[in-house]
Scaffold this motif. Sequence first.
Motif, PDB file in Angstrom:
ATOM      1  N   UNK A 162       0.843  -1.196   0.000  1.00  0.00           N
ATOM      2  CA  UNK A 162       0.000   0.000   0.000  1.00  0.00           C
ATOM      3  C   UNK A 162       0.877   1.245   0.000  1.00  0.00           C
ATOM      4  N   UNK A 163       0.417   2.266  -0.692  1.00  0.00           N
ATOM      5  CA  UNK A 163       1.226   3.455  -0.913  1.00  0.00           C
ATOM      6  C   UNK A 163       0.416   4.716  -0.628  1.00  0.00           C
ATOM      7  N   UNK A 164       1.039   5.633   0.107  1.00  0.00           N
ATOM      8  CA  UNK A 164       0.469   6.956   0.347  1.00  0.00           C
ATOM      9  C   UNK A 164       1.410   7.973  -0.277  1.00  0.00           C
ATOM     10  N   UNK A 165       0.934   8.678  -1.295  1.00  0.00           N
ATOM     11  CA  UNK A 165       1.749   9.667  -2.008  1.00  0.00           C
ATOM     12  C   UNK A 165       1.310  11.058  -1.543  1.00  0.00           C
ATOM     13  N   UNK A 166       2.069  11.604  -0.608  1.00  0.00           N
ATOM     14  CA  UNK A 166       1.723  12.871   0.033  1.00  0.00           C
ATOM     15  C   UNK A 166       2.308  14.032  -0.777  1.00  0.00           C
ATOM     16  N   UNK A 167       1.443  14.903  -1.270  1.00  0.00           N
ATOM     17  CA  UNK A 167       1.872  16.041  -2.079  1.00  0.00           C
ATOM     18  C   UNK A 167       2.400  17.157  -1.185  1.00  0.00           C
ATOM     19  N   UNK A 215      -3.054  13.540   0.025  1.00  0.00           N
ATOM     20  CA  UNK A 215      -2.339  12.387  -0.511  1.00  0.00           C
ATOM     21  C   UNK A 215      -3.236  11.552  -1.406  1.00  0.00           C
ATOM     22  N   UNK A 216      -2.609  10.953  -2.401  1.00  0.00           N
ATOM     23  CA  UNK A 216      -3.247   9.892  -3.174  1.00  0.00           C
ATOM     24  C   UNK A 216      -2.887   8.578  -2.491  1.00  0.00           C
TER      25      UNK A 216
END
Length: 355
Positions: A162-167, A215-216
């Motif tokens: 699982x991935x959290x892509x925090x802008x 985040x995505x």
Amino acid sequence: MLADAETFPKTLPRGFVPIDGEPLFDPAKHLQLEKPKQVWSLADLGYSEAQAAQYASPLAATSPVRMLSDEGIATLDHVLELLQPRIVEHGKAGLRRIYYGTYHSRFLRDLACSPDICAFLSEIYATPIAPHTMAHLQTQVNFANREPGSDVSGWHHDQVGFTVVLTMHDAAKLKGGHFEYYAGPREEGLAIVRAGGTLPAEKLVVPVHAAKGWASTMQGSAVLHRGQPMLEHGYRCNVINSYVSRDVAAPDPNRGYYVTTGDDIEFADGMANPSMTETARHAAWVARGRLGTIMEELPFTEDRAHIIRALKGAIADVELLVKRLETPVITNETYRQFYQEDDVRQMTTPRFTVG
């Protein structure tokens, strides 16, 4: 039985020292967790019921979620500024990264390992989430490439569950550089990419423009995605945190990076590459969770085949890693071969059960 939730190593790898002068993480001040307005299931991406069953969660991705408060954004900006001297640049495109973020920053470590975030993600993905068992994969910071024109990250699925892509930039100020998803099963998209083809436009999800501090989130092992090319210079920064499901019954989607030569990530003198040890720790974590399930749930039986099958399933990942580590030289090419073999293995291995 669920595998352990806390696995961060008691000591850091040799040569890693956290930055000085960074603030302490305070979830009450720095987090502002808000659920997504929309979620996409694996079925929505075209996965069959049987294919979806090979994953820990039925969900694929979500619309952006808020993660940080205004104070959290300002504090993380400060931490990222302190980390600038530790940016690594490599490759022809001038990829600029901070690898092993939780080893460089206590703030990043506590953010990635926050129980509040894990509970938040567990509810969204309907599976018990824990910080990634390979701490060197818990946090990576991606900046814009030195030169625009090439993918920030090419089409791929993640080597983590699982991935959290925090802008941490203003997406409205960028031309290009946004996240993009392929609305199909990963194998379908990978077959096109590996054959040198172009993914059909009608199956590309509109790029995600998450606001700063948002985040995505996705089951990154299942979703084919990329960071689009930057069309011109601009500040781009994503803090990428990785997680695992504590339910180890599903085939393991996590891929350790245990290259023994040809590694394109350089280490300063005296610094140890933690990836091989942590890959071993992860395999042991999976096995311990499955062996614990045998301890708790194996029924009394005189069926030897049943018992053997359960025991072999519990330690299969350990045995495979041992076999691979016995290979004298593991190049990047060899590793990519292992990676593709693991994709097939994940989708064809039955879920672990002792029933």
